[in-house]
Scaffold this motif. Structure first.
Motif, PDB file in Angstrom:
ATOM      1  N   UNK A   1      16.618  24.095  12.902  1.00 57.72           N
ATOM      2  CA  UNK A   1      16.893  22.815  13.568  1.00 57.72           C
ATOM      3  C   UNK A   1      17.783  21.936  12.693  1.00 57.72           C
ATOM      4  N   UNK A   2      17.450  21.859  11.408  1.00 57.24           N
ATOM      5  CA  UNK A   2      18.269  21.064  10.481  1.00 57.24           C
ATOM      6  C   UNK A   2      19.684  21.627  10.417  1.00 57.24           C
ATOM      7  N   UNK A   3      19.801  22.949  10.434  1.00 54.30           N
ATOM      8  CA  UNK A   3      21.113  23.579  10.406  1.00 54.30           C
ATOM      9  C   UNK A   3      21.923  23.267  11.646  1.00 54.30           C
ATOM     10  N   UNK A   4      21.273  23.260  12.811  1.00 51.88           N
ATOM     11  CA  UNK A   4      21.987  22.937  14.050  1.00 51.88           C
ATOM     12  C   UNK A   4      22.520  21.513  14.012  1.00 51.88           C
ATOM     13  N   UNK A   5      21.663  20.575  13.602  1.00 52.56           N
ATOM     14  CA  UNK A   5      22.096  19.174  13.490  1.00 52.56           C
ATOM     15  C   UNK A   5      23.231  19.057  12.474  1.00 52.56           C
ATOM     16  N   UNK A   6      23.087  19.747  11.342  1.00 52.47           N
ATOM     17  CA  UNK A   6      24.125  19.708  10.311  1.00 52.47           C
ATOM     18  C   UNK A   6      25.433  20.304  10.818  1.00 52.47           C
ATOM     19  N   UNK A   7      25.343  21.372  11.615  1.00 52.37           N
ATOM     20  CA  UNK A   7      26.543  21.975  12.175  1.00 52.37           C
ATOM     21  C   UNK A   7      27.286  21.030  13.099  1.00 52.37           C
ATOM     22  N   UNK A   8      26.535  20.280  13.896  1.00 53.57           N
ATOM     23  CA  UNK A   8      27.148  19.267  14.749  1.00 53.57           C
ATOM     24  C   UNK A   8      27.841  18.203  13.899  1.00 53.57           C
ATOM     25  N   UNK A   9      27.125  17.719  12.876  1.00 58.85           N
ATOM     26  CA  UNK A   9      27.691  16.683  12.014  1.00 58.85           C
ATOM     27  C   UNK A   9      28.924  17.189  11.272  1.00 58.85           C
TER      28      UNK A   9
ATOM     29  N   UNK B   1      24.366  15.568   5.293  1.00 50.82           N
ATOM     30  CA  UNK B   1      23.421  14.492   5.561  1.00 50.82           C
ATOM     31  C   UNK B   1      22.131  15.046   6.142  1.00 50.82           C
ATOM     32  N   UNK B   2      22.224  16.212   6.793  1.00 49.00           N
ATOM     33  CA  UNK B   2      21.032  16.847   7.355  1.00 49.00           C
ATOM     34  C   UNK B   2      20.598  18.057   6.547  1.00 49.00           C
ATOM     35  N   UNK B   3      21.546  18.905   6.160  1.00 48.13           N
ATOM     36  CA  UNK B   3      21.190  20.179   5.522  1.00 48.13           C
ATOM     37  C   UNK B   3      20.708  20.022   4.079  1.00 48.13           C
TER      38      UNK B   3
ATOM     39  N   UNK C   1      16.972  33.369   1.139  1.00 45.66           N
ATOM     40  CA  UNK C   1      15.915  33.318   2.143  1.00 45.66           C
ATOM     41  C   UNK C   1      16.061  32.088   3.037  1.00 45.66           C
ATOM     42  N   UNK C   2      16.598  31.006   2.485  1.00 40.52           N
ATOM     43  CA  UNK C   2      16.797  29.790   3.262  1.00 40.52           C
ATOM     44  C   UNK C   2      18.205  29.718   3.858  1.00 40.52           C
ATOM     45  N   UNK C   3      19.139  30.458   3.289  1.00 42.96           N
ATOM     46  CA  UNK C   3      20.498  30.479   3.833  1.00 42.96           C
ATOM     47  C   UNK C   3      20.502  31.060   5.247  1.00 42.96           C
ATOM     48  N   UNK C   4      19.689  32.105   5.463  1.00 46.89           N
ATOM     49  CA  UNK C   4      19.709  32.818   6.744  1.00 46.89           C
ATOM     50  C   UNK C   4      19.312  31.921   7.919  1.00 46.89           C
TER      51      UNK C   4
ATOM     52  N   UNK D   1      21.424  28.128  12.387  1.00 45.52           N
ATOM     53  CA  UNK D   1      21.536  26.826  13.041  1.00 45.52           C
ATOM     54  C   UNK D   1      22.916  26.221  12.867  1.00 45.52           C
ATOM     55  N   UNK D   2      23.492  26.366  11.675  1.00 47.07           N
ATOM     56  CA  UNK D   2      24.830  25.836  11.399  1.00 47.07           C
ATOM     57  C   UNK D   2      25.890  26.526  12.254  1.00 47.07           C
ATOM     58  N   UNK D   3      25.738  27.820  12.455  1.00 47.63           N
ATOM     59  CA  UNK D   3      26.697  28.569  13.266  1.00 47.63           C
ATOM     60  C   UNK D   3      26.742  28.034  14.692  1.00 47.63           C
ATOM     61  N   UNK D   4      25.561  27.831  15.290  1.00 51.22           N
ATOM     62  CA  UNK D   4      25.493  27.321  16.662  1.00 51.22           C
ATOM     63  C   UNK D   4      25.990  25.876  16.727  1.00 51.22           C
TER      64      UNK D   4
END
Length: 259
Positions: A10-18, A27-29, A210-213, A218-221
């Motif tokens: 979820x944090x990755x998705x928000x970060x990807x948008x930002x 700011x998110x990731x 382990x946390x990158x995956x 999320x960042x990709x999407x």
């Protein structure tokens, strides 16, 4: 561990948008990685690695805007990479304590630049025409702007949080294009910079894979979705909201670093 992965997705998705909207992914990731227990420098290295996935998504979604701009993009990317390599090595040799203390000021500065870069397109166009009208002025504007790309590249390699928004501010001055094209160029520069920094970190530092995956997924999407939003959203409102978030994060990190 399952909830940790869900949280990072979820944090990755928000970060990807930002990242793809205004260049403020960290700011998110970055805080998310701190919350799951990573120390600051390792969190930053892991964050930079995960951000590569956001770059892949945003590049795939921005091909329309990048078409016809590859030569100019190549120059900007080359200059950014020079700085990124320097910044990456600086991160590896600088003590963690100094890293924690300088980050809040980087983010505060980025938030200010984000608000400043929200000026209307015609203002940017007028300044570019004035610069081209005077060869001497054009030379100095170009020199300062291109040097700025190298410096911001170094900052991105060192930390990266809000580095994209600084690129956005510089590119809005030196490029006479629509915001969608400028934003796509920023995304491409940030992607290559993060990729090179990651390669350096693989050999010189420790990446918490382990946390990158989950965060990378999320960042990709989010990175793919961001450019689509930029084409339709109120950019000025987005800039203002994200700038406020930058100020809030800068204040929080300042308190945790100095008190």
């Amino acid at each position: 561990m399952v909830w940790t992965f869900i949280f990072l997705i979820i944090a990755g998705f928000v970060a990807g948008l930002l990242a793809s909207v205004a260049g403020l992914a960290s700011l998110a990731s970055y805080p998310a990685l701190l919350l799951v227990g990573l120390p600051p420098v390792i969190a930053n290295v892991t964050n930079t690695t995960a951000l590569v996935f956001s770059g892949i998504g945003s590049m795939a979604s921005s091909m329309k805007e990048l078409r016809g701009n590859w030569k100019r993009l190549g120059i900007y990317v080359g200059l950014s990479l020079i700085g990124s390599i320097v910044g990456s090595y600086l991160l590896l040799i600088a003590p963690a304590s100094s890293f924690e203390k300088v980050v809040p000021f980087f983010i505060l500065f980025a938030g200010i630049l984000l608000l400043m870069s929200g000026r209307k397109k015609d203002t940017s166009t007028r300044k570019m025409r004035e610069a081209h009208a005077s060869p001497e002025k054009h030379f100095w504007v170009a020199l300062i702007s291109l040097t700025g790309i190298v410096v911001v590249g170094a900052y991105t390699g060192y930390f990266g949080a809000a580095g994209g928004v600084i690129f956005l501010a510089i590119l809005s001055i030196i490029m006479d294009e629509k915001f969608t094209v400028i934003n796509a160029t920023k995304n491409a520069i940030a992607f290559i910079g993060n990729l090179v920094a990651t390669i350096i970190f693989i050999f010189k530092s420790h990446i918490y894979w382990l946390y990158v995956i989950p965060m990378g997924f999320g960042l990709l999407i989010g990175g793919y979705t961001g450019p689509i939003i930029v084409r339709h959203a109120n950019i000025h409102l987005l800039r203002a909201l994200i700038a406020l978030a930058a100020f809030g994060l800068a204040g929080y990190l300042f308190v945790t670093a100095y008190f």
